[in-house]
Design a protein around this motif. Structure first.
Motif, PDB file in Angstrom:
ATOM      1  N   ALA A  60     115.595  14.297  -1.152  1.00 18.53           N
ATOM      2  CA  ALA A  60     114.490  15.054  -0.565  1.00 18.53           C
ATOM      3  C   ALA A  60     114.763  15.375   1.050  1.00 18.53           C
ATOM      4  N   LEU A  61     114.101  16.195   1.847  1.00 16.86           N
ATOM      5  CA  LEU A  61     114.297  16.559   3.089  1.00 16.86           C
ATOM      6  C   LEU A  61     113.084  16.554   3.810  1.00 16.86           C
ATOM      7  N   GLY A  65     116.890  13.464   8.395  1.00 18.84           N
ATOM      8  CA  GLY A  65     117.865  12.509   8.624  1.00 18.84           C
ATOM      9  C   GLY A  65     118.771  12.053   7.430  1.00 18.84           C
ATOM     10  N   THR A  66     118.073  11.634   6.534  1.00 14.11           N
ATOM     11  CA  THR A  66     118.843  11.153   5.254  1.00 14.11           C
ATOM     12  C   THR A  66     119.764  12.285   4.619  1.00 14.11           C
ATOM     13  N   TYR A 147     107.729  12.670  -1.956  1.00 13.95           N
ATOM     14  CA  TYR A 147     109.208  13.124  -1.600  1.00 13.95           C
ATOM     15  C   TYR A 147     109.961  13.065  -3.077  1.00 13.95           C
ATOM     16  N   THR A 175     114.993   8.034  -2.955  1.00 15.81           N
ATOM     17  CA  THR A 175     114.700   7.417  -1.596  1.00 15.81           C
ATOM     18  C   THR A 175     113.497   6.356  -1.510  1.00 15.81           C
ATOM     19  N   GLY A 177     109.574   5.205  -1.631  1.00 18.58           N
ATOM     20  CA  GLY A 177     108.190   5.771  -1.388  1.00 18.58           C
ATOM     21  C   GLY A 177     107.151   5.542  -2.576  1.00 18.58           C
TER      22      GLY A 177
HETATM   23  C1  LIG Z   1     110.822   9.586   4.963  1.00 13.73           C
HETATM   24  C2  LIG Z   1     111.216   9.532   3.356  1.00 13.73           C
HETATM   25  C3  LIG Z   1     111.953  10.698   2.763  1.00 13.73           C
HETATM   26  C4  LIG Z   1     112.697  11.800   3.773  1.00 13.73           C
HETATM   27  O1  LIG Z   1     113.728  11.151   4.566  1.00 13.73           O
HETATM   28  P1  LIG Z   1     114.131  12.130   5.744  1.00 13.73           P
HETATM   29  O2  LIG Z   1     115.312  11.431   6.381  1.00 13.73           O
HETATM   30  O3  LIG Z   1     113.016  11.702   6.707  1.00 13.73           O
HETATM   31  O4  LIG Z   1     114.554  13.423   5.555  1.00 13.73           O
HETATM   32  C5  LIG Z   1     112.302  10.789   1.641  1.00 13.73           C
HETATM   33  N1  LIG Z   1     111.819   9.876   0.637  1.00 13.73           N
HETATM   34  C6  LIG Z   1     110.878   9.014   1.129  1.00 13.73           C
HETATM   35  C7  LIG Z   1     110.252   7.871   0.131  1.00 13.73           C
HETATM   36  C8  LIG Z   1     110.597   8.963   2.475  1.00 13.73           C
HETATM   37  O5  LIG Z   1     109.673   7.735   2.740  1.00 13.73           O
END
Ligand SMILES: *Cc1c(COP(=O)(O)O)cnc(C)c1O
Length: 200
Positions: A60-61, A65-66, A147, A175, A177
Motif C-alpha cells: 500500500a502507498l 514511507g513504507t 490500505y 501492513t 491496519g
Molecule cells: C499508514 C498505513 C499504510 C501506508 O503506509 P505509508 O508508509 O504511509 O505509505 C499502509 N497500511 C496501513 C495499515 C497503514 O496504517
C-alpha cells in the motif's frame, strides 16, 4: 501497523530524551528520517530473510514511507505500490524519500498503480470490498478497507492485466491496519459472512 509503531519509537524516543512530557501530533508526515529508517529495516531484514527469491513485493502507498523503504532495499523493479489516494503526487513523494536514502530518486522507474483510488482515500471501492472476501475465503487473512484491501485489489488487477505472472515469487505485503475494519460495520459483516460460508 508495525511500521507506524517503528516511526513512533524514533520520534517519541527522541522527544523523551529531550525532556518532552507532551506530545502533539498531526495527520501529516513529521520525520522522514524515522519513517525511512523504519521502512528500510522492515524491507531488508524481515522480508528478504523470509523470501530470499522475492521477485515482487506489492504494498500500500499512503504517505509513501513504507514503499520508499522497500524500494531502497529491493530496487524499484521489485516493488509495486498500490496508491490509496492519500496524496496528490505519490510518485514524487516516494521518489523524494528514496532519494534521501539512496541518493537516487528513481522516479521514472517507480512502479505505482493508481487504479484502486476510486472516489478517494478512505472511501470504500467495489474491488476493495471484494478483495477481503477472497482473502478471507482462500487464505484466512483479514484485510482493512483502506490500505490492505486496496493492496490486494491492486495485486488481483495486476494478475488480470498480466503485470504479475505465474511462476514469479510475489509477496502481498500486509501492513496491518485491522482496527480500520471495525470502524465499518458493513465491512465487518462482509468479512464475517465470508468466513461463515467457508468454515476452516
Ligand atoms: C499508514 C498505513 C499504510 C501506508 O503506509 P505509508 O508508509 O504511509 O505509505 C499502509 N497500511 C496501513 C495499515 C497503514 O496504517
Amino acid at each position: 501497523m508495525a511500521h507506524k509503531v517503528r516511526k513512533l519509537e524514533y520520534t517519541i524516543g527522541t522527544a523523551l530524551a529531550a525532556g518532552a512530557d507532551t506530545l502533539v501530533t498531526v495527520g501529516a508526515p513529521q520525520s522522514n528520517h524515522a519513517r525511512l529508517t523504519a521502512g528500510v529495516r522492515a524491507g531488508r531484514r524481515e522480508l528478504l530473510s523470509q523470501v530470499p527469491s522475492l521477485d515482487l513485493a506489492v504494498v500500500a502507498l499512503g504517505s509513501g514511507g513504507t514503499m520508499a523503504g522497500l524500494v531502497a532495499a529491493l530496487g524499484a523493479d521489485r516493488v509495486l505500490g498500490v496508491d490509496t489516494g492519500a496524496m496528490d503526487e505519490p510518485a514524487a513523494a516516494v521518489a523524494a524519500m528514496v532519494g534521501e536514502l539512496t541518493g537516487s530518486g528513481l522516479r521514472d522507474r517507480l512502479r505505482i498503480r493508481s487504479d484502486q483510488v476510486g472516489a478517494g482515500y478512505g472511501r470504500l471501492t467495489e474491488s476493495a470490498a471484494e478483495a477481503p472476501r477472497l482473502a478471507a475465503r482462500t487464505e484466512g487473512v483479514a484485510l482493512d478497507p483502506v490500505y490492505t484491501a486496496r493492496t490486494m485489489a491492486g495485486l488481483i488487477a495486476a494478475v488480470e492485466d498480466g503485470t504479475v505472472t505465474p511462476g514469479r515469487t510475489t509477496v502481498c505485503w500486509h501492513t496491518g491496519g485491522l482496527p480500520g475494519l471495525f470502524g465499518r460495520t458493513e465491512a465487518v459483516d462482509r468479512f464475517g459472512s465470508a468466513l461463515e460460508r467457508f468454515p476452516a
